[in-house]
Design a protein around this motif. Structure first.
Motif, PDB file in Angstrom:
ATOM      1  N   LYS A 133      -3.299   3.240  18.329  1.00 64.26           N
ATOM      2  CA  LYS A 133      -3.500   4.172  17.226  1.00 64.26           C
ATOM      3  C   LYS A 133      -3.813   3.389  15.965  1.00 64.26           C
ATOM      4  O   LYS A 133      -3.106   2.433  15.623  1.00 64.26           O
ATOM      5  CB  LYS A 133      -2.234   5.019  16.999  1.00 64.26           C
ATOM      6  CG  LYS A 133      -2.283   5.943  15.792  1.00 64.26           C
ATOM      7  CD  LYS A 133      -3.249   7.097  16.007  1.00 64.26           C
ATOM      8  CE  LYS A 133      -3.242   8.067  14.833  1.00 64.26           C
ATOM      9  NZ  LYS A 133      -4.124   9.225  15.038  1.00 64.26           N
ATOM     10  N   THR A 134      -4.882   3.776  15.271  1.00 59.64           N
ATOM     11  CA  THR A 134      -5.243   3.150  13.996  1.00 59.64           C
ATOM     12  C   THR A 134      -5.410   4.236  12.939  1.00 59.64           C
ATOM     13  O   THR A 134      -6.018   5.274  13.196  1.00 59.64           O
ATOM     14  CB  THR A 134      -6.548   2.340  14.120  1.00 59.64           C
ATOM     15  OG1 THR A 134      -6.373   1.290  15.068  1.00 59.64           O
ATOM     16  CG2 THR A 134      -6.937   1.729  12.782  1.00 59.64           C
ATOM     17  N   PHE A 135      -4.868   4.001  11.752  1.00 55.64           N
ATOM     18  CA  PHE A 135      -4.988   4.969  10.665  1.00 55.64           C
ATOM     19  C   PHE A 135      -4.912   4.236   9.323  1.00 55.64           C
ATOM     20  O   PHE A 135      -4.607   3.036   9.278  1.00 55.64           O
ATOM     21  CB  PHE A 135      -3.874   6.026  10.746  1.00 55.64           C
ATOM     22  CG  PHE A 135      -2.484   5.480  10.591  1.00 55.64           C
ATOM     23  CD1 PHE A 135      -1.879   5.397   9.337  1.00 55.64           C
ATOM     24  CD2 PHE A 135      -1.768   5.034  11.693  1.00 55.64           C
ATOM     25  CE1 PHE A 135      -0.595   4.891   9.194  1.00 55.64           C
ATOM     26  CE2 PHE A 135      -0.477   4.528  11.562  1.00 55.64           C
ATOM     27  CZ  PHE A 135       0.106   4.460  10.313  1.00 55.64           C
ATOM     28  N   HIS A 136      -5.189   4.949   8.262  1.00 58.07           N
ATOM     29  CA  HIS A 136      -4.992   4.367   6.936  1.00 58.07           C
ATOM     30  C   HIS A 136      -4.440   5.411   5.979  1.00 58.07           C
ATOM     31  O   HIS A 136      -4.610   6.612   6.188  1.00 58.07           O
ATOM     32  CB  HIS A 136      -6.289   3.758   6.373  1.00 58.07           C
ATOM     33  CG  HIS A 136      -7.282   4.778   5.889  1.00 58.07           C
ATOM     34  ND1 HIS A 136      -8.278   5.283   6.685  1.00 58.07           N
ATOM     35  CD2 HIS A 136      -7.437   5.382   4.668  1.00 58.07           C
ATOM     36  CE1 HIS A 136      -9.006   6.151   5.999  1.00 58.07           C
ATOM     37  NE2 HIS A 136      -8.515   6.230   4.774  1.00 58.07           N
ATOM     38  N   GLU A 137      -3.760   4.928   4.958  1.00 51.05           N
ATOM     39  CA  GLU A 137      -3.236   5.775   3.891  1.00 51.05           C
ATOM     40  C   GLU A 137      -3.865   5.334   2.571  1.00 51.05           C
ATOM     41  O   GLU A 137      -4.134   4.142   2.370  1.00 51.05           O
ATOM     42  CB  GLU A 137      -1.715   5.644   3.787  1.00 51.05           C
ATOM     43  CG  GLU A 137      -0.933   6.485   4.785  1.00 51.05           C
ATOM     44  CD  GLU A 137      -0.938   7.963   4.435  1.00 51.05           C
ATOM     45  OE1 GLU A 137      -0.658   8.310   3.264  1.00 51.05           O
ATOM     46  OE2 GLU A 137      -1.223   8.765   5.335  1.00 51.05           O
ATOM     47  N   LYS A 138      -4.058   6.295   1.676  1.00 48.67           N
ATOM     48  CA  LYS A 138      -4.599   5.998   0.348  1.00 48.67           C
ATOM     49  C   LYS A 138      -3.637   6.503  -0.720  1.00 48.67           C
ATOM     50  O   LYS A 138      -3.140   7.630  -0.635  1.00 48.67           O
ATOM     51  CB  LYS A 138      -5.963   6.662   0.150  1.00 48.67           C
ATOM     52  CG  LYS A 138      -6.564   6.413  -1.234  1.00 48.67           C
ATOM     53  CD  LYS A 138      -7.946   7.034  -1.364  1.00 48.67           C
ATOM     54  CE  LYS A 138      -7.870   8.532  -1.581  1.00 48.67           C
ATOM     55  NZ  LYS A 138      -9.203   9.107  -1.934  1.00 48.67           N
ATOM     56  N   THR A 139      -3.354   5.657  -1.704  1.00 50.70           N
ATOM     57  CA  THR A 139      -2.518   6.034  -2.837  1.00 50.70           C
ATOM     58  C   THR A 139      -3.281   5.744  -4.125  1.00 50.70           C
ATOM     59  O   THR A 139      -3.877   4.677  -4.271  1.00 50.70           O
ATOM     60  CB  THR A 139      -1.200   5.233  -2.839  1.00 50.70           C
ATOM     61  OG1 THR A 139      -0.498   5.478  -1.611  1.00 50.70           O
ATOM     62  CG2 THR A 139      -0.310   5.646  -4.002  1.00 50.70           C
ATOM     63  N   LYS A 140      -3.257   6.691  -5.042  1.00 54.18           N
ATOM     64  CA  LYS A 140      -3.911   6.491  -6.332  1.00 54.18           C
ATOM     65  C   LYS A 140      -2.900   5.941  -7.332  1.00 54.18           C
ATOM     66  O   LYS A 140      -1.760   6.413  -7.391  1.00 54.18           O
ATOM     67  CB  LYS A 140      -4.499   7.806  -6.844  1.00 54.18           C
ATOM     68  CG  LYS A 140      -5.637   8.337  -5.979  1.00 54.18           C
ATOM     69  CD  LYS A 140      -6.200   9.628  -6.550  1.00 54.18           C
ATOM     70  CE  LYS A 140      -7.336  10.152  -5.677  1.00 54.18           C
ATOM     71  NZ  LYS A 140      -7.895  11.433  -6.218  1.00 54.18           N
ATOM     72  N   VAL A 141      -3.322   4.954  -8.101  1.00 56.38           N
ATOM     73  CA  VAL A 141      -2.450   4.305  -9.084  1.00 56.38           C
ATOM     74  C   VAL A 141      -3.154   4.293 -10.433  1.00 56.38           C
ATOM     75  O   VAL A 141      -4.349   4.002 -10.513  1.00 56.38           O
ATOM     76  CB  VAL A 141      -2.112   2.853  -8.661  1.00 56.38           C
ATOM     77  CG1 VAL A 141      -1.180   2.201  -9.685  1.00 56.38           C
ATOM     78  CG2 VAL A 141      -1.487   2.826  -7.270  1.00 56.38           C
TER      79      VAL A 141
END
Length: 209
Positions: A133-141
């Motif tokens: 399983k491969t995934f990514h998360e994005k967070t705005k700063v």
């Protein structure tokens, strides 16, 4: 190879041996925080990406790291690979190559919003069964405005030099963070809650408590 907090026999909870394919102390701390027992075996794979899209790039890099260790491991095992980048206006910012580069990065980030992407790959083997399983998360700063003197003083601490985007949100740069939208731990280097949920969805018990 260093062992980290394997408090019980993994067999007692039907858990595989878990390997973190990263030398990042921040990722180690997050796994420990989540009560996930693991062994550290850093990947030595050459980091290459074929895309300029930040989300795809971190997925590629996490897959490279994870598969490097997974292919070298025997028996039932679970390997976690991760990689983090900072992106500003769609441009990927890696680790600074020099103090001058770090200053330039921070000048481009001050007073504005940017994104932090962390890609994670999970590879699990049980007998003849292999799952991935491969995934990514994005967070705005969002950074507060920073003066050139503040930037230079921060760079002179040495903290930015081994961090994507030239800052560590859990360190001294915390005084410059105005707001974040998304998972804070994702900015630190590992979206721990998302990782735990993905492991649950794969039917894998990962915590020792």
């Amino acid at each position: 190879m260093k062992e980290y907090k394997v408090g019980i026999s993994l067999k007692e909870k039907n858990m595989r041996k878990i390997i973190l394919a990263s030398a990042s102390p921040r990722r180690r701390e997050l796994l420990e925080q989540g009560g996930i027992p693991f062994t550290v075996i850093p990947s030595q794979a050459e980091e290459k990406i074929t895309t300029e899209q930040p989300g795809q790039a971190v997925e590629e890099l996490s897959y490279l790291k994870c598969s490097d260790i997974y292919e070298k491991s025997l028996g039932d095992v679970l390997v976690i690979g991760a990689d983090t980048v900072v992106a500003s206006e769609g441009k990927i910012l890696g680790k600074p190559s020099s103090q001058k580069d770090a200053v330039k990065m921070l000048q481009s980030l001050q007073g504005r919003e940017h994104e932090v992407y962390t890609g994670v790959t999970i590879m699990a083997r049980e007998g003849n069964e292999n799952r991935k399983k491969t995934f990514h998360e994005k967070t705005k700063v969002v950074f507060y405005p920073m003066s050139d003197e503040e930037i230079r003083s921060y760079v002179n601490t040495g903290e930015p030099m081994d961090k994507a985007g030239a800052y560590g949100i859990q360190g001294k740069s915390a005084v410059f963070i105005k707001e974040i939208s998304g998972d804070y731990n994702n900015v630190v280097g590992l979206p721990l809650a998302r990782l735990y949920q993905e492991l649950k969805n794969m039917g894998i018990e990962s915590r020792e408590w």
